[in-house]
Write an enzyme that holds these catalytic residues in place. Sequence first.
Site, short mmCIF file in Angstrom:
data_model
loop_
_atom_site.label_atom_id
_atom_site.label_comp_id
_atom_site.label_asym_id
_atom_site.label_seq_id
_atom_site.Cartn_x
_atom_site.Cartn_y
_atom_site.Cartn_z
N GLY A 47 37.71 37.14 30.45
CA GLY A 47 38.41 37.65 31.62
C GLY A 47 39.81 38.18 31.36
O GLY A 47 40.24 39.15 31.97
N ASP A 104 43.09 29.17 38.94
CA ASP A 104 42.39 28.75 40.16
C ASP A 104 42.63 27.25 40.35
O ASP A 104 43.67 26.85 40.88
CB ASP A 104 40.91 29.11 39.97
CG ASP A 104 40.06 28.87 41.20
OD1 ASP A 104 40.61 28.79 42.29
OD2 ASP A 104 38.82 28.79 41.06
P1 IMP Z 1 40.34 27.38 36.74
O1 IMP Z 1 39.61 26.86 37.95
O2 IMP Z 1 41.80 27.60 37.01
O3 IMP Z 1 40.09 26.48 35.55
O4 IMP Z 1 39.73 28.80 36.42
C1 IMP Z 1 38.68 28.90 35.48
C2 IMP Z 1 38.13 30.27 35.38
O5 IMP Z 1 37.29 30.48 36.51
C3 IMP Z 1 39.07 31.45 35.38
O6 IMP Z 1 39.66 31.72 34.14
C4 IMP Z 1 38.11 32.56 35.78
O7 IMP Z 1 37.38 32.99 34.65
C5 IMP Z 1 37.18 31.83 36.73
N1 IMP Z 1 37.53 32.14 38.12
C6 IMP Z 1 38.32 31.45 38.97
N2 IMP Z 1 38.39 32.06 40.16
C7 IMP Z 1 37.63 33.18 40.05
C8 IMP Z 1 37.32 34.26 40.96
O8 IMP Z 1 37.76 34.34 42.12
N3 IMP Z 1 36.49 35.23 40.47
C9 IMP Z 1 35.99 35.21 39.20
N4 IMP Z 1 36.26 34.23 38.34
C10 IMP Z 1 37.09 33.22 38.76
#
Ligand code: IMP
Length: 181
Positions: A47, A104
């Site tokens: 990403g 996120d």
């Molecule tokens: P985390 O929840 O902060 O660990 O995020 C983990 C990963 O989830 C991110 O690096 C993205 O690859 C994916 N992610 C989180 N939110 C979204 C979204 O709204 N769309 C697509 N991928 C997401």
Amino acid sequence: MTGALPAECDRILVPEDVLQLRVSELGREIAHDFAGEDLRMITVLKGGLFFLADLSRACDAPLAVDFMAVSQYTPGAGGTVRVTKDLSDDITGASVVLVEDIVDTGLTVHYVLSLLRAHDPAKLVVCTLLDKPSRRIADVPIAYTGFAMPDKFLVGYGLDLSGRYRNLPFVASLRDEAILS
Ligand code: IMP
């Protein structure tokens, strides 16, 4: 990919011109803040690839780029991640900017930061294009943020749904039906 909104998307939240302007600002800021340092931009595949490509070119300073890949798995209740591709270069003593597409829950960044810290960089900061603060579980320090976003599923500019839509030049929200199907 050009600017047409795919049918599965609801609406554009960050248009291409607004996005590119902010990326340029962030690049200039980082070039200023890390002037004269051994600057490395590291991102987590896949990403962050698109943001890193534009951010590094907007940063008028000598720098090196490197990549990691992690897989998410969820044993029990807590989310955790494992490394599937490690760094190519030694970052000991370097000034590292971890470049993220989105923070996120913060669990991924929290884990990646702990891995990078173990290599003993001189500096380690996070630059994320998008931030969903309302979803945070792990409290991670973020030095540079492109845009704060609502709690919606987003695609484009690196963000995907089952591998698709990463190459959209803007950030859009998905229709609820598209997420459920
Ligand atoms: P985390 O929840 O902060 O660990 O995020 C983990 C990963 O989830 C991110 O690096 C993205 O690859 C994916 N992610 C989180 N939110 C979204 C979204 O709204 N769309 C697509 N991928 C997401």
